[in-house]
Every structure is written in structure tokens, then in C-alpha cells.
Design an enzyme around this catalytic site. Structure first.
Site, PDB file in Angstrom:
ATOM      1  N   ASP A 198     113.827 -59.812  79.053  1.00 23.28           N
ATOM      2  CA  ASP A 198     113.974 -59.926  77.766  1.00 23.28           C
ATOM      3  C   ASP A 198     115.215 -60.577  77.367  1.00 23.28           C
ATOM      4  O   ASP A 198     116.216 -60.269  77.747  1.00 23.28           O
ATOM      5  CB  ASP A 198     114.040 -58.551  77.048  1.00 23.28           C
ATOM      6  CG  ASP A 198     113.664 -58.521  75.493  1.00 23.28           C
ATOM      7  OD1 ASP A 198     113.992 -59.545  74.766  1.00 23.28           O
ATOM      8  OD2 ASP A 198     113.999 -57.423  74.770  1.00 23.28           O
ATOM      9  N   HIS A 200     116.152 -61.311  73.784  1.00 23.53           N
ATOM     10  CA  HIS A 200     116.694 -60.938  72.724  1.00 23.53           C
ATOM     11  C   HIS A 200     117.133 -62.196  71.812  1.00 23.53           C
ATOM     12  O   HIS A 200     118.074 -62.085  71.001  1.00 23.53           O
ATOM     13  CB  HIS A 200     117.980 -60.049  72.760  1.00 23.53           C
ATOM     14  CG  HIS A 200     117.565 -58.986  73.539  1.00 23.53           C
ATOM     15  ND1 HIS A 200     118.122 -58.145  74.505  1.00 23.53           N
ATOM     16  CD2 HIS A 200     116.600 -57.881  73.073  1.00 23.53           C
ATOM     17  CE1 HIS A 200     117.582 -56.885  74.781  1.00 23.53           C
ATOM     18  NE2 HIS A 200     116.608 -56.769  73.823  1.00 23.53           N
ATOM     19  N   GLU A 224     110.342 -62.749  77.610  1.00 23.51           N
ATOM     20  CA  GLU A 224     110.170 -62.363  76.081  1.00 23.51           C
ATOM     21  C   GLU A 224     111.652 -62.903  75.274  1.00 23.51           C
ATOM     22  O   GLU A 224     112.601 -62.609  75.918  1.00 23.51           O
ATOM     23  CB  GLU A 224     110.333 -60.866  76.290  1.00 23.51           C
ATOM     24  CG  GLU A 224     110.437 -60.043  74.680  1.00 23.51           C
ATOM     25  CD  GLU A 224     110.338 -58.720  74.896  1.00 23.51           C
ATOM     26  OE1 GLU A 224     110.091 -58.177  75.936  1.00 23.51           O
ATOM     27  OE2 GLU A 224     110.583 -57.918  73.991  1.00 23.51           O
ATOM     28  N   GLU A 250     108.608 -58.643  68.846  1.00 23.74           N
ATOM     29  CA  GLU A 250     108.806 -57.317  67.921  1.00 23.74           C
ATOM     30  C   GLU A 250     109.503 -58.033  66.585  1.00 23.74           C
ATOM     31  O   GLU A 250     109.079 -57.208  65.460  1.00 23.74           O
ATOM     32  CB  GLU A 250     109.681 -56.481  68.564  1.00 23.74           C
ATOM     33  CG  GLU A 250     111.126 -56.776  68.740  1.00 23.74           C
ATOM     34  CD  GLU A 250     111.542 -56.936  70.149  1.00 23.74           C
ATOM     35  OE1 GLU A 250     110.588 -57.447  70.800  1.00 23.74           O
ATOM     36  OE2 GLU A 250     112.768 -56.992  70.197  1.00 23.74           O
ATOM     37  N   HIS A 300     105.723 -52.783  71.283  1.00 25.04           N
ATOM     38  CA  HIS A 300     107.208 -52.534  71.348  1.00 25.04           C
ATOM     39  C   HIS A 300     107.591 -51.288  70.830  1.00 25.04           C
ATOM     40  O   HIS A 300     107.356 -50.411  70.103  1.00 25.04           O
ATOM     41  CB  HIS A 300     107.920 -53.516  70.442  1.00 25.04           C
ATOM     42  CG  HIS A 300     109.438 -53.648  70.291  1.00 25.04           C
ATOM     43  ND1 HIS A 300     110.283 -53.063  69.397  1.00 25.04           N
ATOM     44  CD2 HIS A 300     110.251 -53.858  71.264  1.00 25.04           C
ATOM     45  CE1 HIS A 300     111.536 -53.205  69.614  1.00 25.04           C
ATOM     46  NE2 HIS A 300     111.346 -53.810  70.913  1.00 25.04           N
TER      47      HIS A 300
END
Lengths: 405, 286
Positions: A198, A200, A224, A250, A300
Site C-alpha cells: 500500500d 497511500h 495499492e 478507498e 477496505h
């Protein structure tokens, strides 16, 4: 049945979480939840969306969603507003399920499975320090998860090295260092555990491409949000550079924002957050959109216990669900303090909730905590968008000539 | 109302050639309605998929003065790009189509902008489940749904459930001679159609039942299936396998009623073999 009162609850211990309860004259109480901008969400619920629901029939979930969304969209819908709508949508589904004495999944297609595999996002809370331990003893963390039956995990190794340049400059040497935990796990355990990355949304496109290329040999479950999902064409360029699937995201709100990523081929795994994107109603629609492109969804979490329950209803009912996020540090650390019953995780699976409606309640003592902020509203108001007082409507005496209704 | 004036004139050339004079004659009823009552009534045109692209454009252009509610299936639905060209050539919305089956056939026509009105036939395209999904897909393109009828009374009841629950329902089809002529002979309660509206059914479930008399008719053929012939596996045994790969529903009916002993044995053998495979592959993994 009528909605009589809307109540929000926040606690000082977790200032980003907010719960909403919708009360009815039948005594049924629906529960919803969201995370982030909790004070703004609280205001949005009591000042804008709550009054649209008071005195209305809670069963009309889709109609309420549309009324709330359109009021918000009239001036450009935003994050806090969608979080408020999401929490209220989940609470409305909870009421409907309880009224009909069925779990929500029975109302959105029925079970296609009774349990869904979870992956563990490495978190830090209380005694569980997966997020730190992964740097000191990565193989130990992986073995511990496998011992619990959890065969997949998510890690964010590149967050730290994006910090100094705000993601604009990537040092290969630094990347090499932060990938060591994953390399160690692969060396020790091979492919026994699946690993997702991830990002972010920290990086620009060329650095993201460099990261996916350098990580190709680690055979990840997905990448992600290496770049923020602002531009589906940039995401498509990233996806074309790697065989690892790209997961997004998300932070996309509603089926309308997901649409472009799904249709363009920029995303291979769709990751809606139920409590942000528009609740159970909208996540079901996103799952359907993904299914037309033969894509799975992977909901999520890192939000709260009510989100896990709501996601469980989507996971067991929608056919194209891949896996569910789970943060054991948060779940075991504090989720269970707030709801009763707690959701069940057995052998690496999240189990289908068993009670009617959502399947859980906020513990009554939460509202009485000294750090709790509780707000009520019970005044009804119709949306001014369709009010007959609208200045864009013709005067009353001319209306019958125009409208055939 | 919906009318199909161009359908019969397609036959002589199989839709490959259209003389403007023939079209002019075919459009006479619509011209007369517009002359007499103006826009009091909305008129849609159904082409039943008879024409090639240039002729479809020719028809749509000729009908422009009549403010058509929609142009439906002027061409067969073989090519979403061709249909988009037709949509670009006319100001009337293009409507498609009862003949597309499942969301996967609808997808490209909806996504490329060729379809401005989506007309699924519920009892052909995959039932209530699939029509809901098609409606969701249409909604993200901000396109409405107008369900198809001309099939039967149960279809309209099922469509009513969709029409009342989805936000993007435009209008519902019904055929007056069918409604008054035979639908009510078969279902009880009859369709809630009054004063130009289809109303929400009031009963639980779909809201109607096939009438008892239907089962007693002299021309009736009734076939019953009550045997469980699924090659399913006994529930409790599946549950006991902690299987990482199989996430299929575990809600197989446990009943063994109606299975022959041979079939039972065969099923059991398949199951035992697969269970062994799963256990082996799981121990490989761990």
C-alpha cells in the site's frame, strides 16, 4: 415505521471515529459508522442529512440515499458529506434488516459464501505491534499470521522514504533497504504468505513505475495507491508497467468516481471503503460495475467495527469479492470494546454475521463515557431542492398549465 | 405510445434500401397525430432491428420533425460503434434493447454512449437480479431504464418491483390489447395499471399468483421437476475441510431425496477424490 431521532456519538480516545444511531417509533435502532473528519460529519448529519430522514419511513433506503446525495451534489459533493451519507445508509439497512428479521445480506442477493478470507494490514495498537515488528522480525510476523490461519498481509514499506521529497525523488538505495522485510520473508517462506503493497498515494508516476518494476520479482498480491487516484490515465500507465494487479482505492467516493478507473482498465482490484464511498447501497453498485469488467472487489477497513460488519454483508453476498481487509491490532485492540456482539474471525476467515440487520449494537456504556460527545436531532425538514417554494418554479397559479402530474 | 411504422417496409429489401416515398407513406399516421394534437402524446419508434446503418439514419432524420420519444432497435445490435454513429446522427435518444442478454451484452452499448435509454426485458436478460445490475450500470452513465413488455403478466409484476425501487426508471411498456385481452385470465390479482400508471404491487413477493383455472385448462401442459440432480456434495463434509481454495457456497441442499444409489455412490467418489486433492495441496502449501 417512522424515524424519530438521530444520535451521533464520538469519543475523545478515537477522535476520527463517529457512530450514528437512527431511532424509530417501532423501537428499532439502526447503527452506522465512519472515520475521519468526525466533527464535520457530525455537523453534516445534524444540520443537513438527518432532518431529511426524520419522520420518514426508514425502509426507503435507496430513495433516502438519492435525496441526501442530491442535496450534497447540488454544490459539488465532498468527503465529509459522503461519509455522513455512508454512515446513515448503513444504519438504514440495519433498521430494514431488523424490521424484516433478516441479516442485510439476505436483502442484497443472499449468501454466495458463508465466510470470506481476510488479509492482515500491519497495524500498531496495544500489545500488537505488527507495524513495528515487521522491520525487526519480518519472518516472525509472517509465521505468526500463518499460525492464525491468515495467509495474506499488507505492508506499506515505501511510505517512510517518500517523506523527505514528498514522493518526488526516489533513491534506489533507500528502496532496496525498505524492501528488505519482504525479501527476508520470501527467502524464508517463499510464497507461503501473500503480500500486498500500500503506497497511500505518496508518489508521482515515474517513481511509482520504478517501485513496481523493482518489486516485480517479489510477486505481490497487489500494488495499492502508489499514486493518488486523481487521474485514471496515469493509473493505466502504471498498470501497463507491471503484471502485479493495481488496487484502487478507498478514497474514491461513489460509483461515479470508481467508474472511470474500472472502465479504462486502470484498476484490476477495486477497493471501496463502505463508510466513505456511500455505504452498503453504493458499494453493492460498485461491486456490480466491477463485475461487468470481470474484476473483483476487496473492501477496505482500518475504520472501525461497524465497517467490518457492513463489509461482511457485502462480502458474503456479492459474487465478485476477493478478500477482506482486517487490521488485527485494531480489531483485537479496541473494536471489541465498542460493539456487542463482535464479528467473528475464524482460521483466517471473516464469518457471515448471524443476527438480523447489521448484526451488532454499539455498547450502551459508550454514550456515557466521560470522553463521549453525544448529539441528538429530531427536527424534520424536506430538501429545499424539491421544495415547492423554489424560486426557479413558476408561481402557483401557472403550475397546473405546465405540469401534467 | 410506441409505433413501428418502418417495420413492414423493410421486408422487400431486407432493410438494405429505402425509398423516401415508401417512408413518407409509412409515417403518415404519426404526421396526422402531430397535426391534430401536437405534442399532447409522446411517440416512440420501434424498428425491430430491420435496417442497415444508412437507412437507419435516413429514418431517424425523416422523423426528426416529429420529436420522437426514442428510436428503438432501428438496427440489429451487432456493433456498438455503428449504433453510436446512428445516435450521433439524430437528436432523438437511441433506445436499446430487449434482445440484449445479461449486463455483459449491454455493457459496451451503454459505456460508449450509443444507448441513451436502456430497455432490458426482465424475463429474457436474466431476471430481477440482472436487470438491477443493468440499471446500476446505466445509472453511472446517467442513463434511464425503460423495461420491456409484450411478453406476459408476470413480467410486468417483476418489472414493477424494479421500476419502484431503482432511481433511474423512466417509463414502463405495456400492450393494451394484451392487458385487457388475456393477462387477467392468467394471474390473480391482476396488474395494478390505472390512469396511465403502473402502481407498486401490494402483496409480498412478486405480488401475484397464477390462477388455479390455468392448471385445469384442457390445453395445458404441466411438467414438474422435483428431483435433486445436482452433483453437489454433502454439506457437513465440506464444512469439515478447511479449504483455502474453495470459497464456493456451502449452502448445498443436503437432501439426498430422488438420487439413485448409483448416482449417490458416484457423487461420493468424486467428492472423496476432490477432498483428498485439496488436503494434499493444502499440506503442500503449509
Amino acid at each position: 415505521m417512522k424515524i424519530t431521532q438521530i444520535k451521533t456519538i464520538r469519543v475523545g480516545q478515537f477522535p476520527d471515529v463517529i457512530w450514528v444511531q437512527i431511532h424509530t417509533n417501532a423501537g428499532i435502532v439502526g447503527l452506522g459508522e465512519t472515520w475521519y473528519a468526525a466533527t464535520t460529519v457530525e455537523a453534516a448529519i445534524h444540520d443537513y442529512f438527518g432532518p431529511l430522514l426524520i419522520d420518514k419511513d426508514p425502509h426507503e433506503v435507496e430513495a433516502h440515499w438519492q435525496t441526501m446525495f442530491r442535496l450534497s451534489d447540488h454544490a459539488g459533493y465532498g468527503g465529509a458529506e459522503l461519509r455522513a451519507i455512508s454512515a446513515l445508509d448503513i444504519a438504514l439497512w440495519d433498521i430494514k434488516g431488523q424490521a424484516l428479521k433478516l441479516p442485510i445480506y439476505e436483502l442484497i442477493g443472499g449468501v454466495t459464501r458463508h465466510r470470506i478470507r481476510i488479509y492482515n494490514t500491519l497495524g500498531v495498537y496495544g500489545d500488537i505491534k505488527d507495524g513495528y515488528d515487521i522491520w525487526r522480525d519480518p519472518v516472525g510476523v509472517a509465521k505468526n499470521l500463518l499460525g492464525e490461519g491468515i495467509r495474506s498481509m499488507k505492508i506499506s514499506p515505501t511510505d517512510f522514504i517518500a517523506r523527505s521529497s514528498d514522493g518526488q525523488l526516489l533513491f534506489k538505495k533507500e528502496l532496496d533497504r525498505v524492501l528488505k522485510p519482504i525479501r527476508d520473508i520470501r527467502d524464508a517462506l517463499g510464497m507461503d504468505i501473500q503480500i500486498a503493497n500500500d503506497g497511500h498515494g505518496k508518489w508521482n508516476l515515474p517513481n511509482a513505475i520504478r517501485i513496481v518494476k523493482d518489486m516485480e520479482f517479489l510477486k505481490l498480491m497487489w500494488h495499492e495507491e502508489l499514486i493518488s487516484p486523481l487521474n485514471e490515465e496515469a493509473h493505466l500507465r502504471l498498470q501497463r508497467e507491471t503484471n502485479t494487479p493495481i488496487a484502487v482505492a478507498e478514497r474514491l467516493m461513489t460509483s461515479y468516481q470508481h467508474r472511470r478507473f474500472i472502465e479504462s482498465g486502470a484498476v484490476r482490484i477495486v477497493m471501496p471503503d463502505l463508510t466513505w464511498t456511500g455505504g452498503i447501497s453504493e458499494t453493492r453498485k460498485i461491486a456490480i460495475l466491477a463485475s461487468t469488467h470481470q474484476l473483483p472487489i476487496a473492501p477496505h477497513d482500518c475504520v472501525g467495527p461497524v465497517n467490518m460488519f457492513a463489509a461482511a454483508h457485502i462480502c458474503v453476498s456479492q459474487p465478485n469479492v476477493m478478500i477482506m481487509e482486517y487490521n488485527r491490532a485494531m480489531a483485537l485492540g479496541w473494536y471489541s470494546e465498542f460493539v456487542d456482539p463482535m464479528f467473528k474471525v475464524i482460521d483466517g476467515f471473516l464469518m457471515a454475521p448471524e443476527e438480523p440487520g447489521l448484526g451488532t449494537r454499539l455498547k450502551p456504556e459508550i454514550s456515557k463515557r466521560p470522553d463521549a460527545t453525544v448529539r441528538f436531532s429530531s427536527e424534520s425538514r424536506d430538501s429545499w431542492l424539491t421544495s415547492l417554494q423554489r424560486y426557479t418554479y413558476p408561481p402557483k397559479d401557472l403550475r397546473t398549465e405546465i405540469s401534467q402530474e | 405510445m410506441k409505433h413501428g411504422p418502418s417495420i413492414t417496409i423493410a421486408t422487400p429489401t431486407d432493410g438494405q434500401l429505402l425509398h423516401p416515398k415508401d417512408l413518407d407513406i409509412a409515417l403518415k399516421p404519426i404526421r396526422e397525430i402531430r397535426d391534430a394534437v401536437g405534442n399532447d402524446i409522446m411517440i416512440a419508434n420501434d424498428g425491430h432491428g430491420k435496417w442497415a446503418l444508412p437507412q437507419a439514419i435516413q429514418i431517424a432524420e425523416a422523423m426528426e420533425p416529429f420529436d420522437i420519444m426514442w428510436q428503438e432497435d432501428l438496427m440489429p445490435l451487432m456493433n456498438p460503434s455503428s449504433l453510436l454513429r446512428l445516435q450521433e446522427a439524430t437528436s432523438a435518444p437511441i433506445c436499446i434493447s430487449e434482445r440484449l442478454l445479461s449486463r455483459w451484452q449491454f455493457r459496451e452499448f451503454i459505456e460508449n454512449g450509443a444507448a441513451r435509454i436502456v430497455m432490458p426485458d426482465l424475463i429474457w436478460t436474466g431476471g430481477i437480479s440482472e436487470v438491477y445490475k443493468i440499471a446500476v450500470m446505466a445509472s453511472v452513465q446517467q442513463v434511464p431504464v425503460a423495461p420491456h413488455d409484450a411478453t406476459g403478466p408476470v413480467n410486468i409484476f417483476a418489472c414493477a418491483q424494479i421500476c419502484m425501487s431503482i432511481p433511474n426508471a423512466m417509463i414502463m411498456e405495456h400492450v393494451r390489447p394484451f392487458l385487457n385481452g388475456w393477462y387477467s385470465d392468467f394471474v390473480e390479482p391482476n396488474l395494478p395499471i390505472e390512469h396511465g400508471w403502473l402502481h407498486a404491487p401490494q402483496e409480498p413477493g412478486i405480488g401475484t399468483r397464477l390462477r388455479k383455472q390455468v392448471f385445469e385448462r384442457s390445453d395445458v401442459t404441466i411438467k414438474v421437476t422435483d428431483k435433486d440432480v445436482r452433483v453437489g456434495l454433502p454439506d457437513e463434509d465440506w464444512e469439515s475441510v478447511s479449504d483455502p481454495f474453495v470459497t464456493t457456497p456451502l449452502n448445498f441442499d443436503n437432501s439426498r431425496n430422488g438420487r439413485s444409489e448409483e448416482l449417490e455412490a458416484e457423487v461420493y467418489d468424486i467428492w472423496r477424490y476432490r477432498k483428498q486433492q485439496i488436503i494434499e495441496s493444502e499440506s503442500d502449501q503449509l
